[in-house]
Design an enzyme around this catalytic site. Structure first.
Site, PDB file in Angstrom:
ATOM      1  N   LYS B  58       0.883  -0.961   0.157  1.00  0.00           N
ATOM      2  CA  LYS B  58      -0.183   0.479  -0.217  1.00  0.00           C
ATOM      3  C   LYS B  58       0.591   1.468   0.163  1.00  0.00           C
ATOM      4  CE  LYS B  58      -0.365   0.364   5.355  1.00  0.00           C
ATOM      5  NZ  LYS B  58      -1.150   0.409   6.519  1.00  0.00           N
ATOM      6  N   TYR B 280      16.947  30.716   7.883  1.00  0.00           N
ATOM      7  CA  TYR B 280      15.763  31.123   8.312  1.00  0.00           C
ATOM      8  C   TYR B 280      15.850  31.315  10.035  1.00  0.00           C
ATOM      9  CZ  TYR B 280      14.291  31.548   3.531  1.00  0.00           C
ATOM     10  OH  TYR B 280      14.518  31.373   2.186  1.00  0.00           O
TER      11      TYR B 280
END
Lengths: 386, 386
Positions: B58, B280
């Site tokens: 899956k 950042y």
């Protein structure tokens, strides 16, 4: 920090016809609205001919998919991408205005493709300077010389910036570049005082050098439009998608509309008796009899697995708490108070006025940009009906 | 918890020719090795005809891409998927052995497609029972009746399990099902004592009911093969990809080989003076002069943004610490001690014997499954050279 209110009243939240299934609805009209809203702020700053706007569409438009948002960006002045391949994709989709390549691993040959013009590139290393110096085709691209500033991710530091500028200026004068500008990425655009320091620092570095400037991003535009309006180009990414770049306020609070609505169906309902465990690790135990809804979305769809604060989803407009651990394919919620919801009812996971992606990011201890770019390929993006 | 050593000596780590760029190399031979290794453990448990094995594929083979791993799964007895669409995909790729649909939102019409046979489905609700009772085609699929157990994600609880079984058994006797089995998903397979409790609980529920059993998953197989070997079918997902389902040990420690190696090029080098900030938010400040490497991968590629512990990447076989905040497109590392590495050098981010995905997940405060399924569409998956 001063935050301008949008001139119009609060935007009307748009409602979408949501197809069954785990799906991200992408609304290009919201993108167009947000673009106009940003322009309006820049105009408020008092300039008739405000700065031009780069719409940042890297990372497949921050996970929204470029094809679905492009129609909403028609009034942008240019598209900013990371890679050369993305620039080609924008051209293939019919974009004719400028494109800025920001990451810029390029060779002179890459830049000579006439199909890419008008092309802008960031120059942030000696290697790139040399590539531009070998360009045969005239005129070459518009170059933007990056200052490394406080971010220090790339670009030229104060001590070599002016020398690099001089070399590019020589190319410009020889007609080998179509333009030459000055560019910076702030490290702390969300913190006004620090951002102003970064601005002043760069201004001291480029003092006296001619050429357009591009320094402001979404956070700067929304927190300090008076200044932002004085640049020549601004860059906006996250705000165009309706997401706030500022802490403590969501897109709606800034007059923006979310461009992505993530939703998934309830695929089953499981009664849970008082005292019974739920989910992997049995981390949740029911304090009383509950009606549990199984929502068909999990971390394999990009929903965050670790919630650091209470998480909720929206069912028929009402907040339902997430209970139990989020699994690869399933979110379990407390449906006890909404007996009419059941298999087939669609649950909104984010992008609604009552459940913003900013609030989900807060619950997950991250930033909304990580959520929207992290929606996996398993989730179809579908264009909102006009 | 008893952990069997693999019979063979430690597997030889496979080395891959890594193309330039941000890329996930997928090694189907590692998948085949892991499958054989699991079989070997089941044989050790003393049964000549050990249980059959469902390979769980899956979420596009846990982010590895089904097309790239399918060749390594040839010796599995069946493939287990979530959705009907995935079952069709497996058939389109040429898989002829059984397929188990685990999520099972199906109608009788869905199940009647002869192109899907031999088909197995999980029955976990009254709705599904009713759909099976309307099936016209004979014989129908092999049904597996799910016990809701402690997980409580779906399935029948103790009080209704035997009644649901009786209805399915009637269909089986009338030749309308090709088989009927008993199935459970553990909530706490990583914790041996709890898992044994869950087993005993289910055994009490199905006592006396005939039919094959399928209860064990990767965690159960690796922690308790003596018992696991006594089932009729077992399911394995994460372990097939070389990833440990158990805390405190990585795949290598269990004799498994990683099927995914994620790597990205260094695209720039930035000198960082003592005292200068990086990234950042300026969360990092250099204590001394540093040579910073910019790795071309960020959270938009699926790399985790929030590291709760020290993170590293591998450059030329050596661990380099991650410094500064991880951005959408860039990881910054301390390259000071590797002067010969620079632009173009490929950095390994996980899937190497010296840097497992388990250790990165630990640094990020999550589980390895979230990392491999979260690698975004921006990262090409490329088959390892044979």
């Amino acid at each position: 920090m001063k935050i301008l209110q949008p001139a119009a009243s609060q935007p009307q939240a748009r409602t979408h016809v949501v197809p069954q299934g785990t799906v991200a609805i992408i609304d290009k009209q919201a993108v167009a609205y947000n673009l106009d809203s940003l322009r309006h702020r820049l105009d408020q700053a008092g300039r008739r001919n405000g700065p031009r706007l780069w719409a940042v569409v890297k990372a497949d438009a921050y996970g929204h998919t470029l094809a679905h948002v492009l129609g909403g960006l028609a009034r942008a002045d240019g598209l900013a991408v990371l890679e050369l391949e993305e620039a080609h994709l924008c051209r293939a989709m019919g974009w004719r205005k400028p494109i800025l390549i920001m990451h810029a691993r390029y060779t002179a040959a890459d830049l000579s493709d006439p199909g890419l013009a008008p092309l802008h590139v960031i120059v942030d290393s000696e290697d790139q300077l040399r590539e531009l110096e070998t360009l045969a085709q005239r005129p070459g691209p518009h170059a933007w010389l990056r200052y490394s500033g406080c971010l220090n991710h790339s670009g030229f530091p104060a001590r070599t910036y002016r020398a690099a500028y001089a070399r590019l200026h020589k190319l410009l004068q020889a007609g080998r570049l179509s333009g030459l500008g000055l560019l910076q990425h702030y490290a702390r655009a969300e913190e006004a005082e620090h951002m102003r320091e970064e601005r002043r620092d760069f201004e001291a570095v480029f003092a006296g050098l001619p050429g357009p400037r591009c320094t402001e991003n979404s956070a700067a535009l929304l927190s300090d439009p008076d200044y932002a309006g004085s640049g020549d180009w601004v860059r906006s990414g996250i705000a165009l998608y309706g997401i706030s770049p500022l802490a403590g306020v969501d897109g709606r609070g800034l007059g923006l509309l979310p461009a992505m609505t993530l939703s998934a169906p309830i695929h089953g309902v499981q009664p849970l008796a008082a005292g019974a465990p739920l989910g992997y690790g049995a981390t949740f135990q029911a304090a009383r009899d509950l009606r549990v809804g199984l929502v068909h979305c999990g971390y394999a769809d990009g929903y965050p697995r670790n919630l650091v604060a209470a998480g909720t989803v929206l069912v028929q407009g009402r907040a339902c708490r997430i209970i139990g651990r989020i699994s690869m394919d399933t979110i379990t919620i407390d449906l006890s108070d909404i007996p009419q919801a059941g298999p087939g009812t669609q649950a909104v996971l984010w992008g609604h006025e009552a459940l913003s992606i900013e609030s989900v990011a807060l619950s997950a201890g991250t930033i909304p940009a990580q959520l929207c770019v992290g929606v996996t390929g398993r989730v179809p993006r579908i264009a909102a009906a006009a």
